[in-house]
Design an enzyme around this catalytic site. Structure first.
Site, PDB file in Angstrom:
ATOM      1  N   GLU A 104     -31.704 -26.206 -29.178  1.00 33.04           N
ATOM      2  CA  GLU A 104     -31.497 -26.622 -30.474  1.00 33.04           C
ATOM      3  C   GLU A 104     -32.773 -27.111 -31.276  1.00 33.04           C
ATOM      4  OE1 GLU A 104     -29.127 -29.432 -33.384  1.00 33.04           O
ATOM      5  OE2 GLU A 104     -27.924 -28.946 -31.541  1.00 33.04           O
ATOM      6  N   SER A 128     -26.438 -30.392 -19.469  1.00 32.01           N
ATOM      7  CA  SER A 128     -25.750 -30.453 -20.787  1.00 32.01           C
ATOM      8  C   SER A 128     -26.153 -31.875 -21.550  1.00 32.01           C
ATOM      9  CB  SER A 128     -24.103 -30.579 -20.863  1.00 32.01           C
ATOM     10  OG  SER A 128     -23.498 -30.931 -21.767  1.00 32.01           O
TER      11      SER A 128
END
Length: 285
Positions: free
Chosen positions: A129, A224
């Protein structure tokens, strides 16, 4: 009788759910589909989709690909990726999360309208991102991971501060306060709360859930970023919290003195995986 409870607020966020649904629809139609990077930071879910026919590629492979269909995951991509796709006649299935897409547009607008300012992004260097966000500024945005990084900013130049959508709200507010205290008089400092509330609200929920149980099993892929943040929240309120990726990592000795066992996960954790862990425990005890 021991009780095993799955946290109802854990599991895929909206963006991940949408990306996986789009992949499943394409694959169900019998179409060849590539995904640029792991569709979600969870190895078990990636393997499930690979068995359905989803092929994961990296940016180097994308550059050599042509006349193909490629899914862009929820994390989003920089403009350069779209340019490669157009040049190579690649059909894009864009699953960029709407929250991320809006953030990309805001950062690009700030960069264009304030060319002399420092565009600062609170996030993890190298995260998919964040790479997409930095790409909106032609690579000129400054990524800060912590207060140590913040201290390297030029406090005599304008600062426009944004955040990766899955970062901790508390950490972000600490960075805002530090900059406010150190910015030079007359400097334009603006901060934009761009943390996804669907993710941020889970912090309080997961703390409450973890505090209710003797032992907590936090199920998440170790890649994650959101998983690490939420697991740390579990540990803060319940030191008997364990980070696992699958049922095979459960050590039954953890449960020896537990009457209640809580199972929770990240925004990248599929519900079926948490259920698999629950079923494994119920079968073994």
């Amino acid at each position: 009788m021991r009780q095993v409870e799955i946290d109802g607020s854990s599991g895929f966020c909206f963006g991940v759910t949408t990306a996986i649904r789009k992949a499943e629809e394409e694959l169900a139609a019998g179409k060849q589909l590539f995904c640029l990077g792991d569709i979600v930071h969870n190895g078990m879910e990636c393997e499930r989709l690979h068995r359905m026919g989803l092929a994961t590629i990296n940016h180097e492979q994308l550059a050599r690909l042509s006349h193909a269909k490629v899914l862009l995951r929820a994390h989003g991509e920089p403009p350069a990726t779209y340019q490669v796709a157009e040049r190579n006649d690649i059909d894009i299935v864009d699953a960029t999360c709407p929250v991320v897409l809006q953030l990309q547009r805001r950062i690009k607008k700030s960069y264009v309208e304030n060319p002399e300012a420092q565009i600062v992004i609170f996030g993890k260097n190298g995260h998919a991102e964040v790479l997409g966000l930095v790409g909106q500024t032609e690579g000129k945005a400054i990524v800060v991971e912590n207060l140590v990084d913040v201290k390297r900013l030029d406090f005599h130049r304008d600062i426009f501060l944004y955040s990766q959508t899955t970062k901790s709200l508390d950490e972000f507010e600490s960075i805002i306060e530090y900059i406010r205290q150190h910015v030079a008089p007359g400097v334009n400092f603006r901060s934009f709360d761009t943390i996804c509330r669907q993710v941020a609200n889970r912090m309080g929920n997961i703390r409450e859930f973890a505090s209710k149980h003797d032992v907590v099993l936090f199920v998440s892929g170790r890649k994650s970023s959101n998983g690490r943040v939420l697991f740390n929240a579990c540990v803060d309120v319940n030191p008997n919290s364990y980070h696992i990726e699958s049922a095979s990592e459960i050590d039954l000795h953890w449960l020896d003195n537990a009457d209640t066992i809580g199972i929770c996960g990240a925004t990248s954790t599929p519900k079926w995986l948490m259920e698999e862990c629950r079923d494994y425990i119920l079968f073994k005890i």
